[in-house]
Design an enzyme around this catalytic site. Sequence first.
Site, PDB file in Angstrom:
ATOM      1  N   HIS A 347       0.780  -1.218  -0.028  1.00  0.00           N
ATOM      2  CA  HIS A 347      -0.073  -0.017  -0.096  1.00  0.00           C
ATOM      3  C   HIS A 347       0.817   1.458  -0.005  1.00  0.00           C
ATOM      4  O   HIS A 347       0.246   2.263   0.072  1.00  0.00           O
ATOM      5  CB  HIS A 347      -0.925   0.072   1.114  1.00  0.00           C
ATOM      6  CG  HIS A 347      -2.044  -0.862   1.286  1.00  0.00           C
ATOM      7  ND1 HIS A 347      -3.151  -0.606   0.821  1.00  0.00           N
ATOM      8  CD2 HIS A 347      -1.970  -2.287   1.626  1.00  0.00           C
ATOM      9  CE1 HIS A 347      -4.108  -1.951   0.867  1.00  0.00           C
ATOM     10  NE2 HIS A 347      -3.035  -2.794   1.404  1.00  0.00           N
ATOM     11  N   LYS A 535      -8.079  14.031   4.544  1.00  0.00           N
ATOM     12  CA  LYS A 535      -7.301  12.960   4.597  1.00  0.00           C
ATOM     13  C   LYS A 535      -6.097  13.349   5.590  1.00  0.00           C
ATOM     14  O   LYS A 535      -6.155  14.326   6.295  1.00  0.00           O
ATOM     15  CB  LYS A 535      -6.495  12.898   3.332  1.00  0.00           C
ATOM     16  CG  LYS A 535      -5.877  14.348   2.614  1.00  0.00           C
ATOM     17  CD  LYS A 535      -5.214  14.059   1.209  1.00  0.00           C
ATOM     18  CE  LYS A 535      -6.226  13.865   0.433  1.00  0.00           C
ATOM     19  NZ  LYS A 535      -6.411  13.031  -0.668  1.00  0.00           N
ATOM     20  N   ARG A 536      -5.578  12.231   5.965  1.00  0.00           N
ATOM     21  CA  ARG A 536      -4.407  12.279   6.865  1.00  0.00           C
ATOM     22  C   ARG A 536      -3.404  13.380   6.605  1.00  0.00           C
ATOM     23  O   ARG A 536      -3.176  13.633   5.481  1.00  0.00           O
ATOM     24  CB  ARG A 536      -3.466  11.075   6.996  1.00  0.00           C
ATOM     25  CG  ARG A 536      -4.289   9.923   8.167  1.00  0.00           C
ATOM     26  CD  ARG A 536      -4.481  10.601   9.160  1.00  0.00           C
ATOM     27  NE  ARG A 536      -3.676  10.588  10.175  1.00  0.00           N
ATOM     28  CZ  ARG A 536      -3.124   9.534  11.085  1.00  0.00           C
ATOM     29  NH1 ARG A 536      -4.082   8.528  11.208  1.00  0.00           N
ATOM     30  NH2 ARG A 536      -2.027   9.368  11.515  1.00  0.00           N
ATOM     31  N   LYS A 541       1.247  14.859   1.039  1.00  0.00           N
ATOM     32  CA  LYS A 541      -0.219  15.042   0.518  1.00  0.00           C
ATOM     33  C   LYS A 541      -0.208  16.424   0.059  1.00  0.00           C
ATOM     34  O   LYS A 541      -1.375  16.864  -0.438  1.00  0.00           O
ATOM     35  CB  LYS A 541      -1.288  14.261   1.547  1.00  0.00           C
ATOM     36  CG  LYS A 541      -1.184  12.858   1.513  1.00  0.00           C
ATOM     37  CD  LYS A 541      -2.257  12.684   2.521  1.00  0.00           C
ATOM     38  CE  LYS A 541      -2.128  10.954   3.000  1.00  0.00           C
ATOM     39  NZ  LYS A 541      -2.968  10.099   2.089  1.00  0.00           N
ATOM     40  N   THR A 643      -8.168   6.804  -2.035  1.00  0.00           N
ATOM     41  CA  THR A 643      -9.632   6.313  -2.269  1.00  0.00           C
ATOM     42  C   THR A 643     -10.904   7.274  -1.803  1.00  0.00           C
ATOM     43  O   THR A 643     -11.934   7.345  -2.412  1.00  0.00           O
ATOM     44  CB  THR A 643     -10.054   5.031  -1.329  1.00  0.00           C
ATOM     45  OG1 THR A 643      -9.515   5.361  -0.131  1.00  0.00           O
ATOM     46  CG2 THR A 643      -9.283   3.928  -1.790  1.00  0.00           C
ATOM     47  N   LYS A 647     -14.457   8.598  -3.785  1.00  0.00           N
ATOM     48  CA  LYS A 647     -15.904   8.987  -3.151  1.00  0.00           C
ATOM     49  C   LYS A 647     -16.196  10.263  -3.635  1.00  0.00           C
ATOM     50  O   LYS A 647     -17.496  10.273  -3.716  1.00  0.00           O
ATOM     51  CB  LYS A 647     -15.584   8.960  -1.536  1.00  0.00           C
ATOM     52  CG  LYS A 647     -14.935   7.535  -0.948  1.00  0.00           C
ATOM     53  CD  LYS A 647     -14.570   7.879   0.431  1.00  0.00           C
ATOM     54  CE  LYS A 647     -13.828   6.332   0.690  1.00  0.00           C
ATOM     55  NZ  LYS A 647     -12.953   6.431   1.724  1.00  0.00           N
TER      56      LYS A 647
HETATM   57  C1  26V Z   1       2.101   1.903   8.280  1.00  0.00           C
HETATM   58  C2  26V Z   1       2.077   1.860   9.554  1.00  0.00           C
HETATM   59  C3  26V Z   1       3.699   1.989   9.867  1.00  0.00           C
HETATM   60  C4  26V Z   1       3.683   1.487  11.473  1.00  0.00           C
HETATM   61  C5  26V Z   1       2.756   2.143  12.413  1.00  0.00           C
HETATM   62  C6  26V Z   1       1.278   1.997  11.931  1.00  0.00           C
HETATM   63  C7  26V Z   1       1.108   1.957  10.607  1.00  0.00           C
HETATM   64  C8  26V Z   1       0.021   1.894   9.814  1.00  0.00           C
HETATM   65  C9  26V Z   1      -0.269   1.787   8.572  1.00  0.00           C
HETATM   66  C10 26V Z   1       0.725   1.824   7.927  1.00  0.00           C
HETATM   67  C11 26V Z   1       0.391   1.920   6.480  1.00  0.00           C
HETATM   68  C12 26V Z   1      -0.092   2.660   5.792  1.00  0.00           C
HETATM   69  C13 26V Z   1      -0.158   2.685   4.245  1.00  0.00           C
HETATM   70  C14 26V Z   1      -1.550   3.200   3.717  1.00  0.00           C
HETATM   71  O1  26V Z   1      -2.423   3.404   4.491  1.00  0.00           O
HETATM   72  N1  26V Z   1      -1.503   3.515   2.472  1.00  0.00           N
HETATM   73  C15 26V Z   1      -2.558   3.786   1.748  1.00  0.00           C
HETATM   74  O2  26V Z   1      -3.404   2.772   1.446  1.00  0.00           O
HETATM   75  C16 26V Z   1      -4.604   3.025   0.736  1.00  0.00           C
HETATM   76  C17 26V Z   1      -5.081   1.891   0.402  1.00  0.00           C
HETATM   77  O3  26V Z   1      -4.565   1.145  -0.421  1.00  0.00           O
HETATM   78  C18 26V Z   1      -4.245   3.910  -0.533  1.00  0.00           C
HETATM   79  O4  26V Z   1      -5.354   4.362  -1.081  1.00  0.00           O
HETATM   80  C19 26V Z   1      -3.431   5.045  -0.057  1.00  0.00           C
HETATM   81  O5  26V Z   1      -2.876   5.838  -1.253  1.00  0.00           O
HETATM   82  C20 26V Z   1      -2.152   4.725   0.711  1.00  0.00           C
HETATM   83  O6  26V Z   1      -1.196   5.721   1.202  1.00  0.00           O
END
Ligand code: 26V
Length: 799
Positions: A347, A535-536, A541, A643, A647
Amino acid sequence: MFHSKDEFKASFSQRLEQTAGVSFANSTKQHQYQALGMMVREFVSTNWIVSNEEIRQSGQKEVYYLSIEFLLGRLLVSSLVNLGVKDMVESGLQELGIDLSELEEAEADAGLGNGGLGRLAACFLDSMASLKLSGHGHGIRYKHGLFEQKIIDGYQVELPEQWLRNGNVWEVRKPDLAIEVPFWGDVQWIEKNGKLTFVHEHAETVLAVPFDMPVLGYDTTRVNTLRLWGAEPAKHYPPHKDFMQYKRDTEQISEFLYPNDMSNDGKILRLKQQYFLVRSSLKSIINDYKENHSDLYDFHEHVAIHINDTHPAIAIPELMRIFIDEEGMKWDQAWTIVTNTISYTNHTILSEAMEKWSIDLFKPLFPRIYMIVEEINERFCKELWREYPGDWDRIEQMAIIAHGFVKMAHLSIVGSHSVNGVAKLHTEILKKREMKNFHEFYPERFSNKTNGITHRRWLLQANPELTSSISKAIGTNWIAEPQQLAELEKFANDSSFQLEIDEMKQKKKRELAKIIFDRDFLAVDEHSIFDVQIKRLHAYKRQLLNVLHIMHLYNRMKEDSSFRPHPRTFIFGAKAAPGYEYAKKVIKLIHSVANIVNYDPISKDTLRVVFLDNYRVSLAEKIIPATNVSEQISTASKEASGTGNMKFMMNGAVTLGTLDGANVEIGDLVGPENLFIFGLKAEEIMHFEKYGGYHSHDYYHNDRRIKQVVDQLTSGFFRDSYYDFETLSDSLLMENDQYFLLKDFSAYADAQDQVAAAYADRKRWLNMSIHNIAHSGFFSSDRTVSEYAKDIWNVHPLS
Ligand code: 26V
C-alpha cells in the site's frame, strides 16, 4: 420484526423498554440506538448461523483478510441499507416521533484504522459479503481507536478515543474460542523417532479472545464474520512476574491503535500486536478447517489468506511453524502450501513506512518464528545464488534478513504467490523501481488491483438524494452493477437532470454549512465553491501547497482591489500523527490563515477557511456529498492510490489533482475535460530524486508570489505565531522542498483559476459533475474484490 412497519414499531417499543429499563417516554437517543441495534443484530443472527452452516457444507473455498486495521465507521444505517429496511425503519421511527438520523449520531465510529489502508479493508468486507463470497476479516479489537482530535488555539491535542464506552451492540464475545499466544522464552529441540521436534519453553502467554461482528451484504442473506481479537491475561500467570505487571502488559496489546501510519518506529508493542493477530487468527482458521477436513495437504485449495500490507506478514513463518512443528510436515511440502495460501498487497512506496524489524527485537520475542525466518532466508538466498551466481550486491539487496534487520516486504513477496499494488501507476512503480529485482525474479507474481470503495456506504447511504435522482433517470440496476452508472452519460447535458444534480449539491452544502456553524459558529456562504481536502496530514499529500495558495489569493485581494475571485470555502479535515511536528505545524498554519482570511473585511465575504476537527468516517460521509472540488494534490508517485478521490467523484465533485495514484485512472475514465490535472509527472519527480537538479531557492527567488507567501511564514505576518512556521519554511528552503511544492506552485495556481472559471459556467460545471458520477462505477470495490477473487484467491460466489 422487520417484515412490516407496524410489526417493527411494536417490537421496537417493546425492546426499548426491555433493554433500557425505562419507559418509552423517558428513553434517551442512546437507549433507542441500543434497542434498534440489538433488534438488527438479532434479526441477522439467524442468517449468520445459516451462512456458517452453508459454507461448512458446501466445502467452498474461504478467504481470510488479515489486517491490523479495519476502519469501519458506524454500522447501524449501513446495516439497515444492506438489509433493505432503512426506509421502512425510518418511517416507522418517525411515526413514533424519533428521527433515525439522531439515532445514527448516537453511535460511535468504530475507528480502528488510520486512513486509507484500514478503510479499504472495511470496504472489502462489505463487497465480499455483497458479492456472496465467503470472506472474513481478522483484526484487533483495540479498546481505543485512532485518537480523538481537539484543536486548542490552533494546535492539535490528542485524547483517547472511547468507542466502547457504551458497549458495542454489534459484537459477540466468544471466550470458549480463546487462543493462547506465547511471547519470549526459548526453544528446545528434542529428537523423537529420529525427527527433530521443537518446543517453545518459558514463554509468557497471553489470551486472545475473539469478538465476532456480523458482516452483512446488500440484498443477500449471506453474513460473513469480522473476528476482532482482544488481549486478556491467560489462566496461568507467569510465576516469576509481578501479576499486576503481567496483567498490564497483557491488556496493553489491544489497548491502542498505533496512530503513526507512515513511520516505522520499531516499537516492540507494535510487533507484539502483529504476532498476536497472526497467531490467534491462524489458529482459529485451522481449528475451523479441521472440523471439516481430515488433513491439511490441500489446505490452499480451500483457504486463501490475504495479508493487508506487511503488518500480518509473520503469518508466513507462523503457518510454516504450524505445519512443521504441530502437523509434522516436511519443509518443502509446508512451503508449497504456505506460498499457495498467502497473497500480499503493498500500500505504499514511501521508504519510511517500509517495515523492517531489528533482529534484537524480533528474535527474543518469538524465538521459533525467527528460526523459521532464518531458514526461509537461507533457502531463498541459495536460490538467488543459483540464478545470479556471484552477484552479491543483488543478493544482499533482496535478502529477507540483512544488516541486522528482518525486511517484512521481502518476506511477504517470497512467502506468497501474489503481490499486488493498488493503482496502475503504483504497480508500475513497484515493478520498475521499488521491487524491480523481485519482479525480475518472480514476474508472474505481480499484478495490479486498482482500489475501490463501497458505493453502498459512499453513495446509497451518504447521499440518498443523489441515489434517488440516479434511479429516477436510469432505473435501479446500477445498484447491483455500479458500472451501469455509465448510462448517466447521456444525461450530462440534460437540463432537468442538471437541475436535479444542482439541487442535490445545494442541499448537501446547506447541511454541511449547518454542521460547520453548529461546531464553530462560523457562517459559510452556501453558494461559494466548496473546495475540500480531507485526509491524513502528511508532507507528501501537500496540504501546505493548498494553504500557500490560499495565502496567495488573499495577498492578491489585498494588493488588487479589482480582483474578486469566485467565493470559495476551503475545507480541511486531517489528523496528524502525534509525534509528527511538520504535520502539526500545517494544522496550526491552517488555523492561523483562517484567523486572518475569515475576518479581514477585504476577504471575509469571498474566502473562508474551515478546519473540521476530529475528521473520521462519519464526518467524511457528510462532507463528501457537499463537495464541489476534490483536492488530490500529492507529489506524483507518492500516493499509492487514494480512495477519497473515488468517493468525491461518485458524489459529483470534480478532481483537482496531480497525475498520481488512482487520479491517473480517474482522468483516463472521465477524459481531460472533466478534471483538472496539474504539476510534475511521476517520472519527472523520480528523475529529480535520482539525479538532482531541483533547487527550490530558484523558485523562491524567481516567483514573487512564492517569495511573498514563504516569507509570510516567518515574517511576523501571523502575529500570534511568530516562530511556529519556521519548520515549514525550512522544509521548503533549507531542506530543498522534498515534495516539490514550490516547483508545482505556479501550475497549481493556474489550475485553481481554471477551476473558478469552469465553476462560473453552470452548465459546463454540471456537465463535468455528471460525467464524473457516470464513470465512477469502475471504482466500486465490488469490481476490485471480484478481481481479487478471480485472479488471486480463486474463489467463486456461493450460489
Ligand atoms: C504503516 C504503519 C507503520 C507502523 C505504524 C502503523 C502503521 C499503519 C499503517 C501503515 C501503512 C499505511 C499505508 C497506507 O495507509 N497506505 C494507503 O493505502 C490506501 C489503500 O490502498 C491507498 O489508497 C493510499 O494511497 C495509501 O497511502
